[in-house]
Design a protein around this motif. Structure first.
Motif, mmCIF file in Angstrom:
data_model
loop_
_atom_site.group_PDB
_atom_site.id
_atom_site.type_symbol
_atom_site.label_atom_id
_atom_site.label_comp_id
_atom_site.label_asym_id
_atom_site.label_seq_id
_atom_site.Cartn_x
_atom_site.Cartn_y
_atom_site.Cartn_z
ATOM 1 N N GLU A 107 65.344 -42.632 -60.646
ATOM 2 C CA GLU A 107 64.689 -42.889 -61.935
ATOM 3 C C GLU A 107 64.985 -44.307 -62.425
ATOM 4 O O GLU A 107 64.085 -45.016 -62.889
ATOM 5 C CB GLU A 107 65.161 -41.867 -62.975
ATOM 6 N N GLU A 108 66.230 -44.725 -62.314
ATOM 7 C CA GLU A 108 66.586 -46.083 -62.726
ATOM 8 C C GLU A 108 65.902 -47.123 -61.848
ATOM 9 O O GLU A 108 65.425 -48.148 -62.351
ATOM 10 C CB GLU A 108 68.107 -46.257 -62.695
ATOM 11 N N CYS A 109 65.825 -46.865 -60.553
ATOM 12 C CA CYS A 109 65.157 -47.806 -59.632
ATOM 13 C C CYS A 109 63.704 -48.028 -60.005
ATOM 14 O O CYS A 109 63.200 -49.154 -59.938
ATOM 15 C CB CYS A 109 65.237 -47.296 -58.194
ATOM 16 N N ARG A 110 63.034 -46.956 -60.398
ATOM 17 C CA ARG A 110 61.604 -47.085 -60.729
ATOM 18 C C ARG A 110 61.370 -48.079 -61.867
ATOM 19 O O ARG A 110 60.314 -48.711 -61.935
ATOM 20 C CB ARG A 110 61.013 -45.717 -61.065
ATOM 21 N N LYS A 111 62.331 -48.258 -62.744
ATOM 22 C CA LYS A 111 62.194 -49.201 -63.861
ATOM 23 C C LYS A 111 62.204 -50.650 -63.384
ATOM 24 O O LYS A 111 61.826 -51.549 -64.127
ATOM 25 C CB LYS A 111 63.332 -48.998 -64.858
ATOM 26 N N TYR A 112 62.645 -50.882 -62.153
ATOM 27 C CA TYR A 112 62.798 -52.244 -61.640
ATOM 28 C C TYR A 112 61.820 -52.585 -60.524
ATOM 29 O O TYR A 112 62.005 -53.555 -59.806
ATOM 30 C CB TYR A 112 64.241 -52.455 -61.162
ATOM 31 N N ILE A 113 60.772 -51.807 -60.364
ATOM 32 C CA ILE A 113 59.780 -52.084 -59.329
ATOM 33 C C ILE A 113 58.846 -53.186 -59.819
ATOM 34 O O ILE A 113 58.280 -53.094 -60.914
ATOM 35 C CB ILE A 113 58.998 -50.810 -58.958
ATOM 36 N N MET A 114 58.699 -54.226 -59.009
ATOM 37 C CA MET A 114 57.799 -55.338 -59.358
ATOM 38 C C MET A 114 56.386 -54.798 -59.556
ATOM 39 O O MET A 114 55.906 -54.011 -58.741
ATOM 40 C CB MET A 114 57.786 -56.385 -58.250
ATOM 41 N N GLY A 115 55.758 -55.190 -60.628
ATOM 42 C CA GLY A 115 54.411 -54.737 -60.926
ATOM 43 C C GLY A 115 54.361 -53.309 -61.434
ATOM 44 O O GLY A 115 53.284 -52.779 -61.668
ATOM 45 N N ASN A 116 55.525 -52.656 -61.532
ATOM 46 C CA ASN A 116 55.635 -51.275 -62.024
ATOM 47 C C ASN A 116 54.774 -50.294 -61.243
ATOM 48 O O ASN A 116 54.361 -49.266 -61.776
ATOM 49 C CB ASN A 116 55.294 -51.206 -63.521
ATOM 50 N N GLU A 117 54.490 -50.606 -59.984
ATOM 51 C CA GLU A 117 53.640 -49.748 -59.161
ATOM 52 C C GLU A 117 54.164 -49.733 -57.731
ATOM 53 O O GLU A 117 54.525 -50.779 -57.181
ATOM 54 C CB GLU A 117 52.210 -50.276 -59.185
ATOM 55 N N ILE A 118 54.184 -48.544 -57.125
ATOM 56 C CA ILE A 118 54.636 -48.389 -55.744
ATOM 57 C C ILE A 118 53.418 -48.296 -54.844
ATOM 58 O O ILE A 118 52.487 -47.541 -55.123
ATOM 59 C CB ILE A 118 55.498 -47.121 -55.582
ATOM 60 N N SER A 119 53.441 -49.036 -53.770
ATOM 61 C CA SER A 119 52.357 -48.987 -52.793
ATOM 62 C C SER A 119 52.920 -48.537 -51.453
ATOM 63 O O SER A 119 53.962 -49.009 -51.019
ATOM 64 C CB SER A 119 51.719 -50.364 -52.652
#
Length: 152
Positions: A107-119
């Protein structure tokens, strides 16, 4: 310092083996890493698997990537699909060139994803402010955190 992610894996495995497994024989660290960087298992009356993802940031790299171009890999998939078991039993250990450690949940990692989107079909990156926003751990604090987590 020319420290790389493989060096981080070797160091974390050594910490777990020498400071945790030697004191608690119910904890085992597996050698295989087909799924994740490190898998530890608690082998007592209440067995569990613990998954550790490792990321090392070096100024030479300039980024912290995860995933792989053109194929679905474990890291983006668990961050995107949020399986409950992996949400509870996965930790990400980030390190910097000073060998400071930063421990994050999915959950914490998701806050730091560039562009706030996973591809799935490209390399993803984490924002570098992980190292300013998150709590910094030294080796002893990291070890204590893992001991506590392995007992959950």
């Amino acid at each position: 310092m020319n420290f790389k992610e493989l060096d981080l894996e070797i160091k974390i495995r050594k910490i777990i083996n020498e400071k945790i497994v030697l004191l608690n024989h119910d904890i085992q660290i597996l050698s295989s890493k087909d799924v994740t960087d490190i898998i530890c298992c608690r082998n007592d009356e209440n067995p569990r698997l613990f998954f550790i993802e490792l990321k090392h940031y070096s100024l030479n790299n300039g980024r912290i990537g995860f995933g792989s171009k053109g194929k679905i890999t474990f890291q983006p998939e668990i961050l995107y699909t949020r399986p409950k078991y992996f949400e509870k039993y996965t930790r990400w250990i980030f390190s910097d060139d000073n060998l400071n450690y930063f421990i994050l949940t999915n959950e914490e990692c998701r806050k730091y994803i560039m562009g706030n989107e996973i591809s799935y079909d490209k390399q993803n990156n984490f924002k570098l402010n992980i190292f300013t926003d998150q709590k910094k751990y030294d080796e002893d604090e990291l070890c204590n955190y893992l001991i506590s987590w392995f007992s959950t």
